[in-house]
Every structure is written in C-alpha cells, then in structure tokens.
Design a protein around this motif. Sequence first.
Motif, PDB file in Angstrom:
ATOM      1  N   VAL A  83     -62.196 -24.984   9.523  1.00 30.19           N
ATOM      2  CA  VAL A  83     -61.192 -23.724   9.710  1.00 30.19           C
ATOM      3  C   VAL A  83     -61.115 -24.282   8.044  1.00 30.19           C
ATOM      4  CG1 VAL A  83     -58.979 -24.618  10.243  1.00 30.19           C
ATOM      5  CG2 VAL A  83     -58.525 -22.700   9.201  1.00 30.19           C
ATOM      6  N   VAL A  84     -60.203 -23.991   6.721  1.00 30.19           N
ATOM      7  CA  VAL A  84     -59.518 -25.188   5.483  1.00 30.19           C
ATOM      8  C   VAL A  84     -57.934 -24.006   5.760  1.00 30.19           C
ATOM      9  CG1 VAL A  84     -59.315 -23.715   2.641  1.00 30.19           C
ATOM     10  CG2 VAL A  84     -61.868 -24.579   4.294  1.00 30.19           C
ATOM     11  N   LEU A  85     -57.244 -24.900   5.525  1.00 27.84           N
ATOM     12  CA  LEU A  85     -55.651 -24.588   5.800  1.00 27.84           C
ATOM     13  C   LEU A  85     -55.330 -24.757   4.707  1.00 27.84           C
ATOM     14  CD1 LEU A  85     -54.258 -27.401   7.735  1.00 27.84           C
ATOM     15  CD2 LEU A  85     -54.648 -24.806   8.617  1.00 27.84           C
ATOM     16  N   PRO A  86     -54.886 -23.853   4.211  1.00 23.94           N
ATOM     17  CA  PRO A  86     -54.919 -22.949   2.381  1.00 23.94           C
ATOM     18  C   PRO A  86     -53.294 -24.299   2.245  1.00 23.94           C
ATOM     19  CG  PRO A  86     -54.792 -21.506   3.665  1.00 23.94           C
ATOM     20  CD  PRO A  86     -55.156 -22.302   4.565  1.00 23.94           C
ATOM     21  N   TRP A  87     -53.052 -24.804   0.346  1.00 22.06           N
ATOM     22  CA  TRP A  87     -52.186 -25.108   0.496  1.00 22.06           C
ATOM     23  C   TRP A  87     -50.991 -24.534   1.002  1.00 22.06           C
ATOM     24  CZ3 TRP A  87     -53.352 -30.206   1.061  1.00 22.06           C
ATOM     25  CH2 TRP A  87     -54.292 -30.969   0.486  1.00 22.06           C
ATOM     26  N   THR A  88     -50.603 -23.589  -0.041  1.00 21.76           N
ATOM     27  CA  THR A  88     -49.382 -22.445   0.423  1.00 21.76           C
ATOM     28  C   THR A  88     -49.171 -22.429   1.917  1.00 21.76           C
ATOM     29  OG1 THR A  88     -51.210 -20.319   0.680  1.00 21.76           O
ATOM     30  CG2 THR A  88     -50.065 -20.886  -1.510  1.00 21.76           C
ATOM     31  N   SER A  89     -49.727 -23.194   3.223  1.00 21.09           N
ATOM     32  CA  SER A  89     -48.947 -23.040   5.231  1.00 21.09           C
ATOM     33  C   SER A  89     -48.512 -24.519   4.595  1.00 21.09           C
ATOM     34  CB  SER A  89     -50.559 -22.738   5.368  1.00 21.09           C
ATOM     35  OG  SER A  89     -51.238 -24.005   5.651  1.00 21.09           O
ATOM     36  N   PHE A  90     -48.592 -25.551   3.564  1.00 18.54           N
ATOM     37  CA  PHE A  90     -47.645 -26.336   3.891  1.00 18.54           C
ATOM     38  C   PHE A  90     -46.334 -26.027   4.060  1.00 18.54           C
ATOM     39  CE2 PHE A  90     -52.420 -27.453   4.255  1.00 18.54           C
ATOM     40  CZ  PHE A  90     -52.203 -29.332   5.269  1.00 18.54           C
ATOM     41  N   GLU A  91     -45.445 -26.812   4.871  1.00 19.57           N
ATOM     42  CA  GLU A  91     -43.889 -26.658   4.259  1.00 19.57           C
ATOM     43  C   GLU A  91     -43.767 -28.453   4.709  1.00 19.57           C
ATOM     44  OE1 GLU A  91     -42.496 -24.035   7.892  1.00 19.57           O
ATOM     45  OE2 GLU A  91     -43.480 -22.604   7.720  1.00 19.57           O
ATOM     46  N   PRO A  92     -42.794 -28.714   3.698  1.00 18.25           N
ATOM     47  CA  PRO A  92     -41.579 -29.606   3.627  1.00 18.25           C
ATOM     48  C   PRO A  92     -40.976 -29.665   4.725  1.00 18.25           C
ATOM     49  CG  PRO A  92     -41.058 -28.000   2.182  1.00 18.25           C
ATOM     50  CD  PRO A  92     -41.730 -27.701   2.845  1.00 18.25           C
ATOM     51  N   VAL A  93     -41.265 -31.254   5.478  1.00 18.32           N
ATOM     52  CA  VAL A  93     -40.411 -31.641   6.080  1.00 18.32           C
ATOM     53  C   VAL A  93     -39.865 -32.946   6.214  1.00 18.32           C
ATOM     54  CG1 VAL A  93     -41.841 -30.334   8.095  1.00 18.32           C
ATOM     55  CG2 VAL A  93     -42.609 -32.350   7.188  1.00 18.32           C
ATOM     56  N   THR A  94     -39.493 -33.400   7.129  1.00 17.88           N
ATOM     57  CA  THR A  94     -38.768 -34.969   6.722  1.00 17.88           C
ATOM     58  C   THR A  94     -39.460 -35.883   7.688  1.00 17.88           C
ATOM     59  OG1 THR A  94     -37.173 -35.230   8.866  1.00 17.88           O
ATOM     60  CG2 THR A  94     -35.955 -33.610   6.864  1.00 17.88           C
ATOM     61  N   ARG A  95     -39.515 -37.822   7.462  1.00 17.26           N
ATOM     62  CA  ARG A  95     -40.067 -38.009   8.469  1.00 17.26           C
ATOM     63  C   ARG A  95     -40.610 -38.335   9.768  1.00 17.26           C
ATOM     64  NH1 ARG A  95     -37.755 -43.295   8.542  1.00 17.26           N
ATOM     65  NH2 ARG A  95     -35.759 -43.531   8.753  1.00 17.26           N
ATOM     66  N   PHE A  96     -38.506 -37.206  10.264  1.00 13.12           N
ATOM     67  CA  PHE A  96     -39.328 -36.819  11.339  1.00 13.12           C
ATOM     68  C   PHE A  96     -39.388 -35.189  12.106  1.00 13.12           C
ATOM     69  CE2 PHE A  96     -36.189 -39.417  10.705  1.00 13.12           C
ATOM     70  CZ  PHE A  96     -36.582 -40.998  11.673  1.00 13.12           C
ATOM     71  N   LEU A  97     -40.253 -34.690  11.366  1.00 13.60           N
ATOM     72  CA  LEU A  97     -41.123 -33.438  11.172  1.00 13.60           C
ATOM     73  C   LEU A  97     -40.098 -32.422  11.081  1.00 13.60           C
ATOM     74  CD1 LEU A  97     -43.881 -34.141  13.272  1.00 13.60           C
ATOM     75  CD2 LEU A  97     -44.009 -33.857  11.273  1.00 13.60           C
ATOM     76  N   ASP A  98     -38.845 -32.331  10.315  1.00 13.41           N
ATOM     77  CA  ASP A  98     -37.868 -31.334  10.234  1.00 13.41           C
ATOM     78  C   ASP A  98     -38.055 -30.943   9.047  1.00 13.41           C
ATOM     79  OD1 ASP A  98     -36.366 -32.255  13.064  1.00 13.41           O
ATOM     80  OD2 ASP A  98     -34.968 -33.790  12.656  1.00 13.41           O
ATOM     81  N   ARG A  99     -37.747 -29.417   9.120  1.00 10.05           N
ATOM     82  CA  ARG A  99     -37.865 -29.081   7.747  1.00 10.05           C
ATOM     83  C   ARG A  99     -36.682 -29.042   7.276  1.00 10.05           C
ATOM     84  NH1 ARG A  99     -40.625 -23.354   8.928  1.00 10.05           N
ATOM     85  NH2 ARG A  99     -41.336 -23.888  10.447  1.00 10.05           N
ATOM     86  N   ARG A 100     -37.220 -29.135   5.582  1.00  6.43           N
ATOM     87  CA  ARG A 100     -36.412 -29.905   4.001  1.00  6.43           C
ATOM     88  C   ARG A 100     -37.019 -28.677   3.164  1.00  6.43           C
ATOM     89  NH1 ARG A 100     -38.694 -32.249   0.479  1.00  6.43           N
ATOM     90  NH2 ARG A 100     -41.354 -33.651   1.175  1.00  6.43           N
ATOM     91  N   ASP A 101     -36.102 -29.291   2.411  1.00  2.00           N
ATOM     92  CA  ASP A 101     -36.317 -28.431   1.186  1.00  2.00           C
ATOM     93  C   ASP A 101     -36.938 -29.516  -0.130  1.00  2.00           C
ATOM     94  OD1 ASP A 101     -34.882 -25.948   1.398  1.00  2.00           O
ATOM     95  OD2 ASP A 101     -32.909 -26.547   1.067  1.00  2.00           O
ATOM     96  N   ALA A 102     -37.601 -29.132  -0.294  1.00  8.85           N
ATOM     97  CA  ALA A 102     -38.417 -30.090  -1.224  1.00  8.85           C
ATOM     98  C   ALA A 102     -38.165 -29.167  -2.966  1.00  8.85           C
ATOM     99  CB  ALA A 102     -39.676 -29.318  -1.112  1.00  8.85           C
ATOM    100  N   ASP A 103     -37.946 -30.125  -3.209  1.00 11.44           N
ATOM    101  CA  ASP A 103     -37.002 -30.087  -5.429  1.00 11.44           C
ATOM    102  C   ASP A 103     -38.982 -29.283  -6.155  1.00 11.44           C
ATOM    103  OD1 ASP A 103     -35.151 -31.254  -4.933  1.00 11.44           O
ATOM    104  OD2 ASP A 103     -35.086 -32.840  -6.052  1.00 11.44           O
ATOM    105  N   GLU A 104     -39.756 -29.595  -5.632  1.00 12.31           N
ATOM    106  CA  GLU A 104     -41.104 -29.286  -5.938  1.00 12.31           C
ATOM    107  C   GLU A 104     -41.960 -28.919  -5.109  1.00 12.31           C
ATOM    108  OE1 GLU A 104     -42.205 -31.171  -9.380  1.00 12.31           O
ATOM    109  OE2 GLU A 104     -40.597 -31.633 -10.834  1.00 12.31           O
ATOM    110  N   PRO A 105     -43.326 -28.108  -5.194  1.00 15.33           N
ATOM    111  CA  PRO A 105     -43.898 -27.543  -4.408  1.00 15.33           C
ATOM    112  C   PRO A 105     -44.614 -29.204  -3.944  1.00 15.33           C
ATOM    113  CG  PRO A 105     -44.435 -26.834  -6.539  1.00 15.33           C
ATOM    114  CD  PRO A 105     -43.119 -27.508  -6.514  1.00 15.33           C
ATOM    115  N   LEU A 106     -45.876 -28.439  -2.977  1.00 16.90           N
ATOM    116  CA  LEU A 106     -46.668 -30.054  -2.505  1.00 16.90           C
ATOM    117  C   LEU A 106     -47.635 -30.080  -4.148  1.00 16.90           C
ATOM    118  CD1 LEU A 106     -47.825 -31.956  -0.767  1.00 16.90           C
ATOM    119  CD2 LEU A 106     -48.676 -29.900   0.374  1.00 16.90           C
ATOM    120  N   ASN A 107     -48.085 -31.118  -4.558  1.00 15.78           N
ATOM    121  CA  ASN A 107     -49.466 -31.244  -5.402  1.00 15.78           C
ATOM    122  C   ASN A 107     -50.234 -32.405  -5.034  1.00 15.78           C
ATOM    123  OD1 ASN A 107     -51.128 -31.789  -7.157  1.00 15.78           O
ATOM    124  ND2 ASN A 107     -49.311 -33.327  -8.843  1.00 15.78           N
TER     125      ASN A 107
END
Length: 105
Positions: free
Chosen positions: A54-78
């Motif tokens: 499977v290819v995991l699209p970059w758009t499927s990745f969500e930002p998380v803290t180092r404890f895997l809790d969701r977080r807001d990101a200032d910029e998208p994943l590069n």
Amino acid sequence: LIDPGVAASWAQRPGPRFVVQGDGRTWTVEVRTGDPSGGWVATLPTSVDAVTDVVLPWTSFEPVTRFLDRRDADEPLNPGDIAGVALYLVDGIEAPFRLGIRSIS
C-alpha cells in the motif's frame, strides 16, 4: 532513520509505499521531521497472513505530539524533511502481534 536523499525522492511521490506481512491489525506509521513538537501519523491496515502492498498518501498523515495526541501544525508535512519512520501498534488489544516488513520505499 531515513537518508536525506530518500526523503527528497519521497517528496516527489504521492506517499511512501509499505510492503508488509501482517496480522490483520491496523498499525500506526509515524514520520518525524526535525520538529520537536511531534510527528505525523497515518494508519496502515494489514491482512492476516497475507502481504499488504500500500501507498499511504501524504494527505492521510495527521500531525501529532510525541505522545501521539493530535496537535495543530503551523505548516503541512513536507516529505523532504522526514528524518525517521516508526511503526506502532496502539489498538488497545492485548494479544500476540506480528508485522514483517518487506520494504518501505
């Protein structure tokens, strides 16, 4: 750890390709950049005793803290900034598990 040249090539593709032999459980894939506030996660489904490709699209990745809790990101994943990849099993099921990684590309 991911070689910077590999990360640069990933930036040109829709997402990383995983070829794994799983256990039917859904795994969590985390990619990390140099951002100390956390990483980015996506889910990796597997089939029992079968190869999953499977290819995991970059758009499927969500930002998380180092404890895997969701977080807001200032910029998208590069993807060109990715320095490491980790796989976690965080489904809350206490049972034997198995994930054979054939390739990550």
